[in-house]
Each structure stands twice: as C-alpha cells, then as structure tokens.
Design an enzyme around this catalytic site. Sequence first.
Site, PDB file in Angstrom:
ATOM      1  CG  ASP A   1      -2.157  -0.604   1.141  1.00 16.44           C
ATOM      2  OD1 ASP A   1      -2.473  -1.068   0.031  1.00 16.44           O
ATOM      3  OD2 ASP A   1      -2.891  -0.649   2.140  1.00 16.44           O
TER       4      ASP A   1
ATOM      5  CE  LYS B   1      -7.944  -0.100  -2.610  1.00 14.99           C
ATOM      6  NZ  LYS B   1      -9.350  -0.043  -2.928  1.00 14.99           N
TER       7      LYS B   1
ATOM      8  CG  MET C   1      -9.174   7.658   5.844  1.00 20.20           C
ATOM      9  SD  MET C   1     -10.126   6.398   4.955  1.00 20.20           S
ATOM     10  CE  MET C   1     -11.089   5.692   6.270  1.00 20.20           C
TER      11      MET C   1
HETATM   12  N1  SAH Z   1      -5.223   0.541   8.271  1.00 19.97           N
HETATM   13  C1  SAH Z   1      -4.710   1.841   8.637  1.00 19.97           C
HETATM   14  C2  SAH Z   1      -5.690   2.961   8.350  1.00 19.97           C
HETATM   15  C3  SAH Z   1      -6.024   3.125   6.891  1.00 19.97           C
HETATM   16  S1  SAH Z   1      -7.067   4.500   6.598  1.00 19.97           S
HETATM   17  C4  SAH Z   1      -4.316   1.822  10.114  1.00 19.97           C
HETATM   18  O1  SAH Z   1      -4.640   0.864  10.821  1.00 19.97           O
HETATM   19  O2  SAH Z   1      -3.676   2.765  10.562  1.00 19.97           O
HETATM   20  C5  SAH Z   1      -5.897   5.761   6.251  1.00 19.97           C
HETATM   21  C6  SAH Z   1      -5.930   6.796   7.349  1.00 19.97           C
HETATM   22  O3  SAH Z   1      -5.172   6.334   8.474  1.00 19.97           O
HETATM   23  C7  SAH Z   1      -5.269   8.099   6.986  1.00 19.97           C
HETATM   24  O4  SAH Z   1      -6.165   8.961   6.289  1.00 19.97           O
HETATM   25  C8  SAH Z   1      -4.947   8.669   8.349  1.00 19.97           C
HETATM   26  O5  SAH Z   1      -6.071   9.234   8.973  1.00 19.97           O
HETATM   27  C9  SAH Z   1      -4.572   7.407   9.117  1.00 19.97           C
HETATM   28  N2  SAH Z   1      -3.121   7.184   9.137  1.00 19.97           N
HETATM   29  C10 SAH Z   1      -2.452   6.125   8.667  1.00 19.97           C
HETATM   30  N3  SAH Z   1      -1.130   6.231   8.901  1.00 19.97           N
HETATM   31  C11 SAH Z   1      -0.963   7.408   9.535  1.00 19.97           C
HETATM   32  C12 SAH Z   1       0.162   8.109  10.045  1.00 19.97           C
HETATM   33  N4  SAH Z   1       1.395   7.616   9.953  1.00 19.97           N
HETATM   34  N5  SAH Z   1      -0.042   9.313  10.636  1.00 19.97           N
HETATM   35  C13 SAH Z   1      -1.270   9.828  10.749  1.00 19.97           C
HETATM   36  N6  SAH Z   1      -2.367   9.218  10.292  1.00 19.97           N
HETATM   37  C14 SAH Z   1      -2.230   8.026   9.700  1.00 19.97           C
END
Ligand code: SAH
Length: 278
Positions: free
Chosen positions: A40, A63, A177
Amino acid sequence: MKSLSQGGKVILVGAGSGDPELITVKGMRFLQQADVILTDRLVSPEIINSFASPTAKVIFVGKQCRRGTSTPQATINELMVLYAQDEKLVVRLKGGDVSIFSNILDELETLVQHGIPYEIVPGVTAALGAAAYAGMPLTARGYSTAVRFLTAYKSDVVSENYWKELAQTEDTLVFYMSSETLANVVGQLTKNNIAPDKLLAVVEQATTPFQRVYTSSLYDYENKLSEQKFLSPTLVVIGRVVALQAQFQWLQASPEPVEYFRSEVAVNNENEQLALTA
Ligand code: SAH
C-alpha cells in the site's frame, strides 16, 4: 526450513503506522520469505528496502481516497489470486493494522472464494502509533476510560444524532481519513456543545521522521488551525487526554515538513505493469 511458498498462500500483514521498526517480528519474517509483495501507499518504503528479499517482486498497489492514481480493488484481488495460484507466497502489506479502515473484507472474500489459504498478521494502527509517538495516552485515569476509532471522510457518514452523542461522550475520539473534513468535525462538535476542556490534536505523518502534532481547543480551531494545510496522512484525536501531550511529548517536531509516504502508484517492472493494466 520448509519453504512456505509451497502450494501458494497469501499473508495479510499490517505494516504499522510508519516507523519501519513498528512491524511485528512475524510480519517481518513473512516479508523476508515472500515471493511477491503487494504493498500500500501508507507503508514505509524502508520496510521493503530493509526486510523484503532482493528477489521478491514488489508491486505497489497504492490507494488514495480523493486524489492521485489508485489501483482498483478488483486488480489487487486479481493479483493476489494470480500469484497464489502460481504457488507463490504472497504478502499483502497494508499500512497500520489490516482490520482498521482497510478493504480486508473484499480481500478475505476473494481468498475464500478461490480456496486460497491465508493468514492475518496484525499491525500497529495509526491511532496507537500516533498516541505513542505524540506522548498522549488514549485512555488515562481521570481523563478517559474508552476510545473510539471513527471516520468522517464524508460529511454524511456520521448522523446528526451521533454527532450529538460524540460531543457529549467522555470517550477519546480518533478520526481517521478526516483531515479534509476537519472543519465539519469541529463545527459539529462545537455546535453540540462539546466541553471546552476537550482538546483537538492533529497528528501529521505519525511515527515517521516528519511527524508533527498541532493541538488546539475546538473553540480556537477557527483562529488557530483552519488555515493550516496538513500533510497526508493525518489523524485527528479529540478528548481530554490531548492535554497530556504537552507534558509527555518526547519526540521533537521535524524541522521541515516533507512528505514521507510515496504518493503515486509505481510498478517495479514491465510484467507487473501489464498485470496492473490488464
Ligand atoms: N489501516 C490503517 C488505516 C487506513 S485508513 C491503520 O490501521 O492505521 C488511512 C488513514 O489512516 C489516513 O487517512 C490517516 O487518517 C490514518 N493514518 C495512517 N497512517 C498514519 C500516520 N502515519 N499518521 C497519521 N495518520 C495516519
């Protein structure tokens, strides 16, 4: 050791929230063994460089919610099936944890439909990575006894009644998000009279070298943060626990905001290009 690729299998692995060392030992071991890695956008490029076998095929199936190029879910499903049926050990690497705001259900259904064996390896979800690296417990005695993982990526995913409840609850709220709809989140909560001692933290690029944390009262948001452009990915935390951040932040803010994650789909050789466009 017997090769795990015999018979073909898919391992759905959570890569953690950014810092490559946040991947689990189990996830790392599968990466070392993988013949094919479908990764991803929100996965640290360093994870692949450090742990993947040099002979592994690495396919970026990034994505994005709104902008940029995305690999359609159907293509990701096809690639998993294609390589597993070709007897390969496939690692499907997802940012954070595999079960939080990810399309794992689609992928699981595809694997079951095709009778492909699989395993699921959890990861450090962004909320937990951000809490640790910002120095902000998500629950804490006297502050909050529960935490909710939410999204408001479109204004209508949260109903008017639920906004009212979210404004009143003592639970810590973590919005994924939702940086682009932050004004609406703040507007809904202040409209529903959220207590002024519940603060807002915006954690940009959590657990990466470019992490930044912005905090504000929700009632000061308009003055303090509404003009700020946040670098993706960004997580929003709301609650009394945010006040603890001032005392326990241990990571220095990065000097210059720079994008850490790859923002476009890239493919490492022509075969995969064909597979992706087929
Ligand atoms: N599966 C992922 C989330 C996917 S949705 C998880 O468990 O973290 C994607 C969202 O995750 C982004 O829009 C943001 O809100 C958050 N996100 C993912 N990585 C991040 C990071 N390093 N710092 C801040 N927000 C993050």
